[in-house]
Design a protein around this motif. Structure first.
Motif, PDB file in Angstrom:
ATOM      1  N   MET A   2       0.828  -1.201   0.000  1.00  0.00           N
ATOM      2  CA  MET A   2       0.000   0.000   0.000  1.00  0.00           C
ATOM      3  C   MET A   2       0.867   1.258   0.000  1.00  0.00           C
ATOM      4  N   LEU A   3       1.895   1.279   0.851  1.00  0.00           N
ATOM      5  CA  LEU A   3       2.771   2.440   0.894  1.00  0.00           C
ATOM      6  C   LEU A   3       3.531   2.611  -0.416  1.00  0.00           C
ATOM      7  N   GLN A   4       3.874   1.492  -1.046  1.00  0.00           N
ATOM      8  CA  GLN A   4       4.567   1.569  -2.325  1.00  0.00           C
ATOM      9  C   GLN A   4       3.648   2.186  -3.389  1.00  0.00           C
ATOM     10  N   PHE A   5       2.358   1.812  -3.388  1.00  0.00           N
ATOM     11  CA  PHE A   5       1.384   2.359  -4.333  1.00  0.00           C
ATOM     12  C   PHE A   5       1.240   3.868  -4.126  1.00  0.00           C
ATOM     13  N   ILE A   6       1.161   4.286  -2.858  1.00  0.00           N
ATOM     14  CA  ILE A   6       1.034   5.717  -2.549  1.00  0.00           C
ATOM     15  C   ILE A   6       2.290   6.456  -2.982  1.00  0.00           C
ATOM     16  N   ALA A   7       3.463   5.884  -2.720  1.00  0.00           N
ATOM     17  CA  ALA A   7       4.720   6.533  -3.086  1.00  0.00           C
ATOM     18  C   ALA A   7       4.844   6.671  -4.599  1.00  0.00           C
ATOM     19  N   GLU A   8       4.424   5.635  -5.351  1.00  0.00           N
ATOM     20  CA  GLU A   8       4.502   5.701  -6.810  1.00  0.00           C
ATOM     21  C   GLU A   8       3.543   6.735  -7.390  1.00  0.00           C
ATOM     22  N   ASN A   9       2.417   6.923  -6.747  1.00  0.00           N
ATOM     23  CA  ASN A   9       1.375   7.813  -7.267  1.00  0.00           C
ATOM     24  C   ASN A   9       1.244   9.104  -6.463  1.00  0.00           C
ATOM     25  N   LEU A  10       2.286   9.469  -5.717  1.00  0.00           N
ATOM     26  CA  LEU A  10       2.228  10.669  -4.887  1.00  0.00           C
ATOM     27  C   LEU A  10       1.964  11.943  -5.692  1.00  0.00           C
TER      28      LEU A  10
END
Length: 166
Positions: free
Chosen positions: A1-9
């Motif tokens: 989830m954090l990786q998804f947020i970081a990629e789409n920040l």
């Protein structure tokens, strides 16, 4: 989830800040700078989604953006009408009506049918005197010389139409 947020920040930042600016524009209308900037940020969010995730994701993002904007503006306007903002000094809640004694123009119906004399040439507008009161009057398009007897035929708001009788 954090990786998804970081990629789409960048997409998330553009989306959230854009919505915030559009809501700000709804509360404080002015030159449109916050609203225009908010719309530009929303377009950037959709374009970034298209570049990173494809056209189907961009279509989904467009639908989400439009729905969130509609909900945010609806809630903002409802809050402005019923919430704390409606009780503030920046929202005009009082009305000026005839019952309270406010008039947009004087009621000239009392002069209907009165006879008077033109004090200026009517081409077709000019001045005439009725019972000692000078009024701006309009003829029905005809040229009327100064000193001619006239009668008030119609009153339309503050416009007084006269006709020559002499």
């Amino acid at each position: 989830m954090l990786q998804f947020i970081a990629e789409n920040l960048p997409i998330l930042i553009c989306f959230v800040v854009g919505i915030g600016l559009i809501v700000l524009e709804a509360f404080m209308p002015g030159f449109g700078l916050p609203g225009a900037t908010g719309v530009i940020l929303e377009v950037i969010a959709v374009v970034l989604t298209w570049i990173n995730h494809g056209s189907v994701a961009a279509l989904g993002m467009t639908i989400i953006v439009l729905c969130v904007i509609a909900i945010a503006i609806s809630m903002s306007l409802r809050s402005a009408a019923n919430g704390k903002l409606s009780k503030s000094r920046i929202i005009l809640n009082e009305t000026e009506n005839n019952e309270a004694g406010y008039r947009s123009s004087e009621d000239m119906q009392v002069f209907l049918g009165k006879e008077g004399v033109t004090t200026t040439v009517l081409r077709p507008t000019g001045m005439a005197e009725f019972d000692g009161v000078k009024l701006n009057v309009v003829s029905d398009g005809e040229f009327i010389q100064s000193g001619t007897k006239v009668r008030i035929d119609r009153v339309e708001g503050s416009r007084i139409l006269v006709r020559s009788i002499g």
